[in-house]
Write a protein that holds these residues in place. Structure first.
Motif, PDB file in Angstrom:
ATOM      1  N   ASN A 456       0.873  -1.175   0.000  1.00  0.00           N
ATOM      2  CA  ASN A 456       0.000   0.000   0.000  1.00  0.00           C
ATOM      3  C   ASN A 456       0.908   1.223   0.000  1.00  0.00           C
ATOM      4  OD1 ASN A 456      -1.698   2.165   0.692  1.00  0.00           O
ATOM      5  ND2 ASN A 456      -3.134   0.780   1.725  1.00  0.00           N
ATOM      6  N   ASN A 458       0.338   4.348  -0.069  1.00  0.00           N
ATOM      7  CA  ASN A 458      -0.045   5.410   0.869  1.00  0.00           C
ATOM      8  C   ASN A 458       0.601   5.162   2.231  1.00  0.00           C
ATOM      9  OD1 ASN A 458      -2.092   4.674  -1.167  1.00  0.00           O
ATOM     10  ND2 ASN A 458      -3.144   6.540  -0.484  1.00  0.00           N
ATOM     11  N   GLU A 459       0.479   3.917   2.719  1.00  0.00           N
ATOM     12  CA  GLU A 459       1.029   3.603   4.039  1.00  0.00           C
ATOM     13  C   GLU A 459       2.557   3.646   4.019  1.00  0.00           C
ATOM     14  OE1 GLU A 459      -0.524  -0.124   5.281  1.00  0.00           O
ATOM     15  OE2 GLU A 459      -2.607   0.577   5.414  1.00  0.00           O
ATOM     16  N   HIS A 462       3.482   7.237   4.332  1.00  0.00           N
ATOM     17  CA  HIS A 462       3.173   7.666   5.706  1.00  0.00           C
ATOM     18  C   HIS A 462       4.240   7.153   6.680  1.00  0.00           C
ATOM     19  CE1 HIS A 462      -0.573   9.829   5.496  1.00  0.00           C
ATOM     20  NE2 HIS A 462      -1.160   8.859   4.781  1.00  0.00           N
ATOM     21  N   GLN A 487      -7.534   9.770  -1.296  1.00  0.00           N
ATOM     22  CA  GLN A 487      -8.234   8.941  -0.320  1.00  0.00           C
ATOM     23  C   GLN A 487      -8.238   7.469  -0.703  1.00  0.00           C
ATOM     24  OE1 GLN A 487      -9.367  10.141   2.599  1.00  0.00           O
ATOM     25  NE2 GLN A 487      -8.421  12.087   1.937  1.00  0.00           N
ATOM     26  N   ARG A 488      -7.920   7.193  -1.945  1.00  0.00           N
ATOM     27  CA  ARG A 488      -7.950   5.809  -2.418  1.00  0.00           C
ATOM     28  C   ARG A 488      -6.612   5.144  -2.137  1.00  0.00           C
ATOM     29  NH1 ARG A 488      -9.225   3.864  -8.642  1.00  0.00           N
ATOM     30  NH2 ARG A 488      -8.846   1.635  -8.310  1.00  0.00           N
ATOM     31  N   ASP A 489      -6.673   3.890  -1.654  1.00  0.00           N
ATOM     32  CA  ASP A 489      -5.444   3.142  -1.414  1.00  0.00           C
ATOM     33  C   ASP A 489      -4.819   2.745  -2.751  1.00  0.00           C
ATOM     34  OD1 ASP A 489      -5.741   3.313   1.276  1.00  0.00           O
ATOM     35  OD2 ASP A 489      -6.764   1.376   1.486  1.00  0.00           O
ATOM     36  N   LEU A 490      -3.537   3.011  -2.875  1.00  0.00           N
ATOM     37  CA  LEU A 490      -2.800   2.731  -4.115  1.00  0.00           C
ATOM     38  C   LEU A 490      -1.871   1.554  -3.867  1.00  0.00           C
ATOM     39  CD1 LEU A 490      -1.885   6.393  -5.136  1.00  0.00           C
ATOM     40  CD2 LEU A 490      -3.883   5.058  -5.819  1.00  0.00           C
ATOM     41  N   TRP A 491      -2.209   0.424  -4.450  1.00  0.00           N
ATOM     42  CA  TRP A 491      -1.391  -0.780  -4.306  1.00  0.00           C
ATOM     43  C   TRP A 491      -0.495  -0.905  -5.539  1.00  0.00           C
ATOM     44  CZ3 TRP A 491      -1.406  -4.124  -0.123  1.00  0.00           C
ATOM     45  CH2 TRP A 491      -2.385  -3.862   0.847  1.00  0.00           C
ATOM     46  N   GLU A 526      -3.050   9.870  -8.271  1.00  0.00           N
ATOM     47  CA  GLU A 526      -3.027   8.830  -9.302  1.00  0.00           C
ATOM     48  C   GLU A 526      -3.554   9.391 -10.615  1.00  0.00           C
ATOM     49  OE1 GLU A 526      -5.980   5.738  -9.286  1.00  0.00           O
ATOM     50  OE2 GLU A 526      -7.056   6.720  -7.650  1.00  0.00           O
ATOM     51  N   TYR A 607      -6.156  -1.325  -8.429  1.00  0.00           N
ATOM     52  CA  TYR A 607      -6.365  -2.523  -7.626  1.00  0.00           C
ATOM     53  C   TYR A 607      -7.719  -3.143  -7.934  1.00  0.00           C
ATOM     54  CZ  TYR A 607      -7.874  -5.100  -3.466  1.00  0.00           C
ATOM     55  OH  TYR A 607      -8.378  -6.035  -2.617  1.00  0.00           O
TER      56      TYR A 607
END
Length: 613
Positions: A456, A458-459, A462, A487-491, A526, A607
């Motif tokens: 992820n 984003n994480e 962070h 706000q969307r998780d980017l894998w 993105e 994803y």
């Protein structure tokens, strides 16, 4: 291409016209001499006849005019008149007789009978001398022969009068003209018949020539299948046979030349180097596709016929003789948007085209693109220079401190610890530099294996930023990290450790060059098939001239400050290699004194939940 020849331009017409002109010229020359001789003979005979006639008539009239009886004047005049009328013919226009007193005694002019017995008014008879001349009749405008003959007495001792005869000479000229017309008409008829014969003769000559011309046109189009027919065993037949043999030899030669040309074109087209050939005046006659590409030319028409000095843009420094006499290679620097550095470096080798006789018929120039070689060589030189410089600085510092400690500074409890700390710091810095160099070496050699996994992103970002947030309280300089994430998780599939190293490098630079209390903004977004991470600081910025070089190894904008803060000058170079290994891109935008923004773009596939099912 067959061009229709008009009849008046054809060889048939020219041959026939030549024959006719020769014939007409010959006839006209002969006719001119004939007509001129005929005219001279006819006129002379006519004049002689008139002169003789005048003498005869004067003699015959003298016996009548010699009578002196005045009572018989009328009778005498009538006798003379009858004699003149009897002796008159169609060639004589008028005859008149005057006596020694100038009195008109007789005339054949019916319109002038009333003048008989009166004073003669013809001036030609006033002096009673022999006259014979040609003149133009003022009344009719015709040419006439005038004869004036004195009339002698029968004894011949006195002139008793004069005879005037005017004869029609125009009739003789008319006869001559009639003969000339007949002659010209006969000449034209002969010329017409001769022209027909000449056309047939000319056609028998030009027909084989026309067949050879058609065969020549077919050969020019590349058709060698036809043969010229041999109509006779004369010179034209031998020429036709020779022409057929020539066609066969041309076909064989053309096939050999075409084969050689195809081989040459194939070699030139597949060469990785540019090739240019010129004539002896330096004009380009051959150029391959690679040379056109290297010289930024769209097609051959832009280069063919141009001087090689102008084509290579070296006319101000070199002449054609210089190129012929010098065998040294030449380096050309040309601007190009297709290479990263913006400058294309070409090496040109020249060679003369020399015949067996030694005559120089041109120049061959072989162009090599050595941009990458020169770039690699320059990077190698810069790398060696930079490594030497970067290692020499800490080694010099360590040598100075160790030398001081060796000289007794280790006994000083206040100075010795500081000297040892500096020595350890410089040692650590050299170890970091060597580790970075090893990492770059492995990446350049393709030996660095990426341990990719789906994370992820984003994480991940962070996680890195949280560590920097925790470091704020322990720093003398304070700063604020602002996050602007989607706000969307980017894998994404990345090597997490390598990616953390890249973000660490950029964040460290942002903190180093940001003012106290500055704000560092980190954005994550993105696009359709990429994710974009940007890190913006409020530091001193990067000058425009240095912006394109910041990812070069050991390159520093502020060298003194970067070295003071412990930088190795390899962080951004390592970051670029890591991002490149992930098939992404990294770049920077900056304005001096207004901060810098670094961008990282990575391939991204949205994803899908069924991946995990």
């Amino acid at each position: 291409m067959k061009t229709k020849v008009r009849f008046v331009q054809s060889v048939n017409f020219k041959i026939a016209l030549t024959f006719i002109l020769i014939l007409l010229l010959s006839i006209e020359i002969i006719g001119a001499y004939f007509i001129r001789g005929l005219e001279r003979s006819t006129i002379n005979n006519f004049i002689m006849d008139m002169n003789t006639k005048a003498s005869n008539v004067a003699y015959m009239v003298s016996s009548e005019l010699s009578k002196q009886d005045d009572t018989d004047t009328t009778t005498t005049n009538a006798s003379i008149q009858r004699f003149l009328e009897n002796d008159n013919n169609s060639e004589i226009i008028e005859m008149r007789v005057v006596d020694e007193k100038g009195i008109l005694r007789a005339t054949t002019n019916v319109n002038d009978q009333s003048a008989i017995g009166k004073r003669n008014d013809y001036r030609d008879m006033d002096d009673f001398t022999v006259k014979s001349f040609v003149t133009v009749d003022s009344t009719t405008g015709n040419r006439v022969q005038i004869n004036v003959q004195p009339i002698q007495s029968p004894t011949g001792d006195a002139v008793i009068g004069a005879l005037y005869i005017k004869s029609n000479l125009e009739k003789e000229y008319a006869q001559i003209n009639d003969i000339a017309v007949i002659f010209i008409s006969a000449s034209l008829i002969a010329a017409f018949i001769s022209m027909i014969i000449a056309l047939f003769v000319a056609r028998s000559i030009t027909q084989p020539i026309g067949e050879m011309r058609q065969q020549a046109l077919r050969i020019a189009r590349g058709d060698y299948s036809g043969k010229v027919a041999i109509h006779a065993q004369d010179e034209l037949g031998q020429l036709a046979d020779t022409f057929n043999q020539l066609a066969e030899q041309i076909e064989e030669t053309q096939e050999a030349i075409e084969s050689e040309r195809n081989r040459l074109n194939s070699v030139l087209s597949h060469m990785t180097d540019g090739v240019i050939a010129t004539d002896r005046r330096g004009k380009v006659i051959t150029i391959n596709e690679m040379a056109l590409s290297l010289l930024d030319k769209k097609n051959e028409e832009e280069a063919i016929g141009q001087s090689i000095l102008d084509l290579l843009e070296i006319g101000e420094e070199y002449t054609l003789r210089t190129l012929l006499e010098s065998s040294n290679e030449m380096l050309l620097h040309r601007s190009s948007s297709e290479v990263e550095s913006g400058q294309l470096i070409l090496r040109v080798d020249f060679s003369m085209i020399r015949r067996d006789s030694g005559f120089i018929s041109g120049i061959v120039a072989v162009i090599h693109d050595v941009t990458e070689q020169e770039k690699t060589e320059k990077e190698r030189r810069d790398f060696v220079s930079n490594v030497s410089h970067e290692l020499r600085t800490p080694l010099t510092s360590m040598h100075s401190y160790l030398e001081a400690l060796s000289d007794g500074a280790w006994r000083d409890e206040e100075i010795a610890p500081d000297f040892l700390k500096v020595t350890l710091d410089e040692t650590d810095r050299m170890i970091r530099m060597i580790n970075d160099l090893l990492n770059l070496s492995r990446m350049d050699g393709g030996n660095a294996q990426l341990q990719k996994e789906y994370v992820n992103f984003n994480e991940l970002v962070h996680f890195v930023l949280n560590r920097f947030d925790m470091m704020v309280t322990g720093k003398e300089k304070r700063y604020v990290i602002r996050r602007d994430f989607t706000q969307r998780d980017l894998w994404v599939e990345v090597d997490a450790d390598r990616m953390i190293q890249v973000i660490d490098n950029i964040m460290n630079n942002a903190i180093k060059y940001s003012p106290d209390g500055g704000v560092i903004t980190v954005s994550l977004s993105e696009t359709h098939n990429h994710i974009l991470l940007s890190i913006r600081d409020q530091g001193m910025g990067i000058p425009k001239v240095d912006l394109a070089k910041i990812f070069t190894r050991f390159y520093r904008v502020d060298k003194a400050r970067a070295r003071k803060q412990g930088g190795t000058g390899l962080g951004l170079a390592i970051s670029r290699e890591v991002i490149k290994a992930h098939k992404g891109s990294i770049w920077a935008e900056s304005k001096e004194n207004y901060g810098s923004t670094f961008y990282i773009s990575l391939p991204y596939e949205p994803y899908e939940e069924d991946w995990w099912e």
